[in-house]
Structures are given as structure tokens and as C-alpha cells.
Design a protein around this motif. Structure first.
Motif, PDB file in Angstrom:
ATOM      1  N   ASP A 123       0.970  -1.286   0.035  1.00 31.96           N
ATOM      2  CA  ASP A 123      -0.100   0.056  -0.091  1.00 31.96           C
ATOM      3  C   ASP A 123       0.882   1.170  -0.188  1.00 31.96           C
ATOM      4  N   THR A 124       2.048   1.240   0.565  1.00 27.51           N
ATOM      5  CA  THR A 124       2.702   2.368   0.830  1.00 27.51           C
ATOM      6  C   THR A 124       3.569   2.522  -0.457  1.00 27.51           C
ATOM      7  N   ARG A 125       3.984   1.460  -1.049  1.00 30.01           N
ATOM      8  CA  ARG A 125       4.628   1.710  -2.522  1.00 30.01           C
ATOM      9  C   ARG A 125       3.585   2.118  -3.618  1.00 30.01           C
ATOM     10  N   THR A 126       2.337   1.843  -3.262  1.00 32.73           N
ATOM     11  CA  THR A 126       1.380   2.334  -4.431  1.00 32.73           C
ATOM     12  C   THR A 126       0.833   3.965  -4.086  1.00 32.73           C
ATOM     13  N   GLN A 127       1.095   4.191  -2.812  1.00 33.88           N
ATOM     14  CA  GLN A 127       0.759   5.505  -2.586  1.00 33.88           C
ATOM     15  C   GLN A 127       1.703   6.316  -3.364  1.00 33.88           C
ATOM     16  N   CYS A 128       3.187   5.948  -3.058  1.00 37.22           N
ATOM     17  CA  CYS A 128       4.166   6.582  -3.950  1.00 37.22           C
ATOM     18  C   CYS A 128       4.050   6.617  -5.460  1.00 37.22           C
ATOM     19  N   TYR A 129       3.642   5.642  -5.897  1.00 38.39           N
ATOM     20  CA  TYR A 129       3.541   5.342  -7.402  1.00 38.39           C
ATOM     21  C   TYR A 129       2.356   6.301  -7.878  1.00 38.39           C
ATOM     22  N   THR A 130       1.251   6.022  -7.276  1.00 36.48           N
ATOM     23  CA  THR A 130       0.032   6.802  -7.606  1.00 36.48           C
ATOM     24  C   THR A 130       0.167   8.537  -7.394  1.00 36.48           C
ATOM     25  N   LEU A 131       0.722   8.608  -6.191  1.00 37.60           N
ATOM     26  CA  LEU A 131       1.025  10.245  -6.181  1.00 37.60           C
ATOM     27  C   LEU A 131       2.022  10.877  -7.091  1.00 37.60           C
ATOM     28  N   SER A 132       2.953  10.101  -7.664  1.00 35.91           N
ATOM     29  CA  SER A 132       3.924  10.440  -8.418  1.00 35.91           C
ATOM     30  C   SER A 132       3.375  10.515  -9.815  1.00 35.91           C
ATOM     31  N   THR A 133       2.527   9.445 -10.300  1.00 32.56           N
ATOM     32  CA  THR A 133       1.602   9.594 -11.489  1.00 32.56           C
ATOM     33  C   THR A 133       0.878  10.675 -11.795  1.00 32.56           C
ATOM     34  N   VAL A 134       0.074  11.120 -10.702  1.00 37.35           N
ATOM     35  CA  VAL A 134      -0.913  12.033 -10.895  1.00 37.35           C
ATOM     36  C   VAL A 134      -0.190  13.518 -10.843  1.00 37.35           C
ATOM     37  N   LEU A 135       0.760  13.783 -10.055  1.00 36.29           N
ATOM     38  CA  LEU A 135       1.803  14.819 -10.171  1.00 36.29           C
ATOM     39  C   LEU A 135       2.348  15.108 -11.501  1.00 36.29           C
ATOM     40  N   LEU A 136       3.214  14.125 -11.853  1.00 30.80           N
ATOM     41  CA  LEU A 136       3.524  14.163 -13.200  1.00 30.80           C
ATOM     42  C   LEU A 136       2.742  14.558 -14.409  1.00 30.80           C
ATOM     43  N   GLN A 137       1.305  13.808 -14.356  1.00 35.51           N
ATOM     44  CA  GLN A 137       0.607  14.142 -15.259  1.00 35.51           C
ATOM     45  C   GLN A 137      -0.006  15.559 -15.280  1.00 35.51           C
ATOM     46  N   ILE A 138      -0.187  16.018 -14.225  1.00 34.13           N
ATOM     47  CA  ILE A 138      -1.039  17.150 -14.129  1.00 34.13           C
ATOM     48  C   ILE A 138       0.110  18.407 -14.376  1.00 34.13           C
ATOM     49  N   PHE A 139       1.251  18.288 -13.868  1.00 33.42           N
ATOM     50  CA  PHE A 139       2.231  19.096 -14.108  1.00 33.42           C
ATOM     51  C   PHE A 139       2.898  19.272 -15.653  1.00 33.42           C
ATOM     52  N   ALA A 140       2.658  18.061 -16.348  1.00 34.73           N
ATOM     53  CA  ALA A 140       2.999  17.962 -17.721  1.00 34.73           C
ATOM     54  C   ALA A 140       2.065  18.928 -18.524  1.00 34.73           C
ATOM     55  N   GLN A 141       1.006  19.239 -17.997  1.00 33.96           N
ATOM     56  CA  GLN A 141       0.046  20.163 -18.699  1.00 33.96           C
ATOM     57  C   GLN A 141      -0.004  21.423 -18.286  1.00 33.96           C
ATOM     58  N   SER A 142       0.969  21.933 -17.346  1.00 33.41           N
ATOM     59  CA  SER A 142       0.973  22.986 -16.669  1.00 33.41           C
ATOM     60  C   SER A 142       2.524  23.903 -16.900  1.00 33.41           C
ATOM     61  N   GLU A 143       2.508  25.214 -16.618  1.00 33.77           N
ATOM     62  CA  GLU A 143       3.486  26.253 -16.734  1.00 33.77           C
ATOM     63  C   GLU A 143       4.088  26.068 -15.267  1.00 33.77           C
ATOM     64  N   ILE A 144       5.192  24.915 -15.173  1.00 31.74           N
ATOM     65  CA  ILE A 144       6.185  24.709 -14.239  1.00 31.74           C
ATOM     66  C   ILE A 144       7.633  24.995 -14.351  1.00 31.74           C
ATOM     67  N   ALA A 145       8.118  25.789 -13.445  1.00 32.79           N
ATOM     68  CA  ALA A 145       9.441  26.108 -13.564  1.00 32.79           C
ATOM     69  C   ALA A 145      10.195  25.074 -13.783  1.00 32.79           C
ATOM     70  N   PRO A 146      11.258  24.879 -14.450  1.00 29.63           N
ATOM     71  CA  PRO A 146      12.264  23.592 -14.584  1.00 29.63           C
ATOM     72  C   PRO A 146      12.619  23.514 -12.910  1.00 29.63           C
ATOM     73  N   ASP A 147      12.736  22.058 -12.670  1.00 31.29           N
ATOM     74  CA  ASP A 147      13.302  21.667 -11.221  1.00 31.29           C
ATOM     75  C   ASP A 147      13.537  20.312 -11.529  1.00 31.29           C
ATOM     76  N   ALA A 148      14.822  19.894 -10.890  1.00 33.92           N
ATOM     77  CA  ALA A 148      15.534  18.586 -11.189  1.00 33.92           C
ATOM     78  C   ALA A 148      14.705  17.732 -10.342  1.00 33.92           C
ATOM     79  N   ARG A 149      13.879  17.849  -9.406  1.00 31.66           N
ATOM     80  CA  ARG A 149      13.018  17.159  -8.721  1.00 31.66           C
ATOM     81  C   ARG A 149      11.949  16.181  -9.679  1.00 31.66           C
ATOM     82  N   ALA A 150      11.489  16.934 -10.738  1.00 31.64           N
ATOM     83  CA  ALA A 150      10.665  16.463 -11.442  1.00 31.64           C
ATOM     84  C   ALA A 150      11.114  15.073 -12.222  1.00 31.64           C
ATOM     85  N   ALA A 151      12.443  15.378 -12.630  1.00 26.78           N
ATOM     86  CA  ALA A 151      13.126  14.302 -13.396  1.00 26.78           C
ATOM     87  C   ALA A 151      13.210  12.928 -12.362  1.00 26.78           C
ATOM     88  N   THR A 152      13.825  13.442 -11.039  1.00 30.00           N
ATOM     89  CA  THR A 152      13.958  12.433 -10.110  1.00 30.00           C
ATOM     90  C   THR A 152      12.255  11.681  -9.827  1.00 30.00           C
TER      91      THR A 152
END
Length: 208
Positions: A123-152
Motif C-alpha cells: 500500500d505504501t509503494r502504491t501511494q508513492c507510485y500513484t502520487l507521482s503518476t498524478v503529479l507528473l500528469q498534471i504538471f506536464a500540462q502546466s507551466e511549471i518552472a524547471p526543477d530537477a526533482r521532476a526528473a527524479t
């Protein structure tokens, strides 16, 4: 707009509406407006974007979680509740008056809210996976300043997906995989600010 503004002069006192989604939409709009006052028309820093999105993630994962498409649509509706709302906040110069009421209504958004990840489990691994998936999908459609954490996060997301695919789960879970993911997302966003949760996920699960 369902809210109460009162007070004589200075910053008005704000009372958020009882409806959780309406409150989240107002907090989303006001928080983004405060950020816009700082960065202008420039790209939004990742921390500010994550903080703003957190309101929508919290309210969007309230209630029924068995249909991922409906949950995502609710999150998106909250984030786009009123496209003119942010401009109105900026024009009227009262966005900052929402900071304290929003912090009280959504305490998980505060900087000191995150205390740590739950013990390692599916469940904890799924929390990390799902949260990262949602954040990356939403931010891909947004004007977000470059940040090395996104690549991580992208790297972490890929590793967690591979790990999930390599594990054996009960056959009946296949029928509820979407609901499992949404319940995991709901837990993840209630741990604290998404950037803090993602850092902890990376510290635990990201492999060189």
C-alpha cells in the motif's frame, strides 16, 4: 461565490463555504493568485504548484473512490472551478486573506504536516507510485518552472511501476486495481505536502 467577507478596512475576514470542493477551489485560486503576485507571468515554481494542487487533491479524493476517472475529473474541476477566479483575487488584492482559513480547513497542506511514510508495504509503494503518476500528469500540462526533482520523480515512478509489475497479488485485485490506486492516493495526499511525501518516497524507494 459562496463565502463571507466582512470587516472594516484592511484585510477582510474570510469564511470558507461548507462544501469541501468549493472551499478547495477557493483555496486553490487564492493560493495560485498569491504565487502569481510573486512570480508574475513567469512559470510557477514546483513547490508553489504542489502546494496549490494539494487543495484539489485533498478534496478530490473525498468520498467515493471506486472510479479513477471520476476522481481525476473531480480534481480537475476543482482546479478549474472558475478560470477568472485567480484574476479576480489579484485584481481585488485579497488573495492573502485566504491563507489562514485555508490552512485551518486543510491542515495537511502545511509545511510541518508530514511526519513520515508508513512502513514499507504494498500500500505504501502504491501511494508513492500513484502520487507521482498524478503529479507528473498534471504538471506536464502546466507551466511549471524547471526543477530537477521532476526528473527524479519520473525515475522513481518508473522504478515503482516495474516493482509493482514484478509482484504477485491476489487475482481479485485485478477487478479493483483502480480503486486500490485511488485509495492509496487519498492516503498519500493526507500525509502532508506532496513535495515532502515525494522526497520520502524517493529516499526509500529510488535506486541508483
Amino acid at each position: 461565490m459562496s463565502l463571507i467577507l466582512s470587516g472594516c478596512g484592511g484585510t477582510p475576514e474570510v469564511t470558507l463555504p461548507a462544501d469541501r470542493a468549493e472551499s478547495a477551489a477557493l483555496c486553490y485560486g487564492a493560493t495560485m493568485a498569491v504565487t502569481q503576485e510573486t512570480v508574475g507571468k513567469g512559470s510557477v515554481p514546483l513547490d508553489d504548484a504542489s502546494h496549490t494542487l494539494h487543495f484539489a487533491l485533498l478534496a478530490g479524493t473525498d468520498g467515493d473512490l471506486d472510479d479513477p476517472a471520476k476522481v481525476v475529473a473531480k480534481i480537475e474541476r476543482i482546479g478549474t472551478h472558475d478560470k477568472g477566479l485567480q484574476d479576480k483575487f489579484v485584481a481585488d488584492n485579497y488573495a492573502a486573506s485566504y491563507t489562514a482559513p485555508c490552512a485551518k480547513a486543510f491542515p495537511e497542506t502545511q509545511a510541518n504536516a508530514f511526519k513520515g511514510l508508513p512502513p514499507d508495504a504494498r500500500d505504501t509503494r502504491t501511494q508513492c507510485y500513484t502520487l507521482s503518476t498524478v503529479l507528473l500528469q498534471i504538471f506536464a500540462q502546466s507551466e511549471i518552472a524547471p526543477d530537477a526533482r521532476a526528473a527524479t520523480w519520473v525515475k522513481l515512478n518508473g522504478q515503482l511501476e516495474q516493482l509493482s509489475n514484478s509482484e504477485v497479488y491476489p487475482a481479485e485485485d485485478d477487478k479493483h486495481i483502480g480503486e486500490i490506486a485511488m485509495r492509496a492516493l487519498a492516503k498519500a495526499v493526507r500525509l502532508g505536502p506532496p513535495v515532502d511525501v515525494m522526497k520520502a518516497c524517493g529516499d526509500r524507494y529510488l535506486k541508483d
